[in-house]
Motif scaffolding. Structure first.
Motif, PDB file in Angstrom:
ATOM      1  N   ASP A 255       0.588  -1.366   0.146  1.00  0.00           N
ATOM      2  CA  ASP A 255       0.072  -0.194   0.145  1.00  0.00           C
ATOM      3  C   ASP A 255       0.831   1.406  -0.348  1.00  0.00           C
ATOM      4  O   ASP A 255       0.958   2.661  -0.734  1.00  0.00           O
ATOM      5  CB  ASP A 255      -0.599  -0.433   1.233  1.00  0.00           C
ATOM      6  N   HIS A 256       1.516   1.145   0.785  1.00  0.00           N
ATOM      7  CA  HIS A 256       2.652   2.241   1.052  1.00  0.00           C
ATOM      8  C   HIS A 256       3.519   2.495  -0.846  1.00  0.00           C
ATOM      9  O   HIS A 256       3.487   4.015  -1.157  1.00  0.00           O
ATOM     10  CB  HIS A 256       3.743   1.638   1.918  1.00  0.00           C
ATOM     11  N   GLU A 257       3.875   1.828  -1.006  1.00  0.00           N
ATOM     12  CA  GLU A 257       4.246   1.549  -2.298  1.00  0.00           C
ATOM     13  C   GLU A 257       3.532   2.221  -3.355  1.00  0.00           C
ATOM     14  O   GLU A 257       3.714   2.877  -4.126  1.00  0.00           O
ATOM     15  CB  GLU A 257       5.100   0.491  -2.589  1.00  0.00           C
ATOM     16  N   ALA A 258       2.206   1.754  -3.419  1.00  0.00           N
ATOM     17  CA  ALA A 258       1.020   2.465  -4.503  1.00  0.00           C
ATOM     18  C   ALA A 258       1.073   3.631  -4.245  1.00  0.00           C
ATOM     19  O   ALA A 258       0.353   4.571  -4.926  1.00  0.00           O
ATOM     20  CB  ALA A 258      -0.286   1.492  -4.259  1.00  0.00           C
ATOM     21  N   ILE A 259       0.899   4.016  -3.312  1.00  0.00           N
ATOM     22  CA  ILE A 259       0.631   5.727  -2.888  1.00  0.00           C
ATOM     23  C   ILE A 259       2.308   6.241  -3.533  1.00  0.00           C
ATOM     24  O   ILE A 259       1.755   7.720  -3.717  1.00  0.00           O
ATOM     25  CB  ILE A 259       0.175   5.803  -1.107  1.00  0.00           C
ATOM     26  N   ARG A 260       3.400   5.567  -3.079  1.00  0.00           N
ATOM     27  CA  ARG A 260       4.582   6.311  -2.916  1.00  0.00           C
ATOM     28  C   ARG A 260       4.105   6.669  -4.722  1.00  0.00           C
ATOM     29  O   ARG A 260       4.662   7.674  -4.966  1.00  0.00           O
ATOM     30  CB  ARG A 260       5.350   6.318  -3.010  1.00  0.00           C
ATOM     31  N   ARG A 261       3.554   6.120  -5.138  1.00  0.00           N
ATOM     32  CA  ARG A 261       3.960   5.681  -7.158  1.00  0.00           C
ATOM     33  C   ARG A 261       2.470   7.435  -8.023  1.00  0.00           C
ATOM     34  O   ARG A 261       3.416   7.398  -8.422  1.00  0.00           O
ATOM     35  CB  ARG A 261       3.617   4.723  -7.524  1.00  0.00           C
ATOM     36  N   MET A 262       1.784   6.672  -6.751  1.00  0.00           N
ATOM     37  CA  MET A 262       1.014   7.856  -7.642  1.00  0.00           C
ATOM     38  C   MET A 262       0.618   8.817  -6.642  1.00  0.00           C
ATOM     39  O   MET A 262       1.025   9.871  -7.320  1.00  0.00           O
ATOM     40  CB  MET A 262      -0.502   7.453  -6.494  1.00  0.00           C
ATOM     41  N   ASN A 263       1.878   9.067  -5.742  1.00  0.00           N
ATOM     42  CA  ASN A 263       2.090  10.847  -5.636  1.00  0.00           C
ATOM     43  C   ASN A 263       3.482  11.192  -6.648  1.00  0.00           C
ATOM     44  O   ASN A 263       3.138  12.201  -6.977  1.00  0.00           O
ATOM     45  CB  ASN A 263       2.941  10.942  -3.996  1.00  0.00           C
ATOM     46  N   GLN A 264       4.454  10.485  -6.580  1.00  0.00           N
ATOM     47  CA  GLN A 264       5.645  10.980  -8.062  1.00  0.00           C
ATOM     48  C   GLN A 264       4.675  10.445  -9.297  1.00  0.00           C
ATOM     49  O   GLN A 264       5.535  11.564 -10.085  1.00  0.00           O
ATOM     50  CB  GLN A 264       6.175   9.411  -7.533  1.00  0.00           C
ATOM     51  N   ALA A 265       3.781  10.574  -9.764  1.00  0.00           N
ATOM     52  CA  ALA A 265       3.218  10.540 -11.255  1.00  0.00           C
ATOM     53  C   ALA A 265       2.268  11.833 -10.722  1.00  0.00           C
ATOM     54  O   ALA A 265       2.428  12.342 -12.316  1.00  0.00           O
ATOM     55  CB  ALA A 265       1.751   9.256 -11.120  1.00  0.00           C
TER      56      ALA A 265
END
Length: 121
Positions: A39-49
């Protein structure tokens, strides 16, 4: 004025706050550390995008602004490249305004002093 009870109930239902269901700490699917890491990685990817999108958008806006201020005035309002560069068009207009104002004040003074031919200017 008579209000339909169903309409009133609909308005009340819309006005009531809605409970948010995101990030429920009691969510059984988030109990394992791997699920939380995923979940943390998915949120990080969305924030980076989103950050990439905002940077690209801001760069596009900056480029468009630079192009619009460097372009000649196509609408005839006087806000083209000369205005953006600070050419002396404004200074000339201000100087002409000051000359016209001084001439008007002199005409008023002459008119009040009895030189009535100055009153019609």
């Amino acid at each position: 004025m008579r209000v339909n009870p169903l309409f009133a109930a609909a308005l009340i239902a819309v006005a009531l706050p809605v409970t948010a269901h995101a990030d429920d700490p009691a969510d059984p699917s988030m109990r394992s550390s791997t699920a939380r890491a995923r979940d943390h990685e998915a949120i990080r990817r969305m924030n980076q995008a989103q950050l990439d999108y905002v940077r690209a958008r801001d760069a596009r806006y900056a480029r468009q602004y630079r192009e619009s201020t460097a372009a000649p005035d196509t609408y005839g309002y006087g806000y083209g490249a000369g205005y953006a560069r600070g050419d002396d068009g404004y200074a000339q207009a201000q100087a002409q305004y000051q000359r016209d104002l001084a001439a008007w004040r002199q005409a008023v003074a002459d008119c009040r002093a009895g030189y009535y031919e100055a009153c019609g200017r």
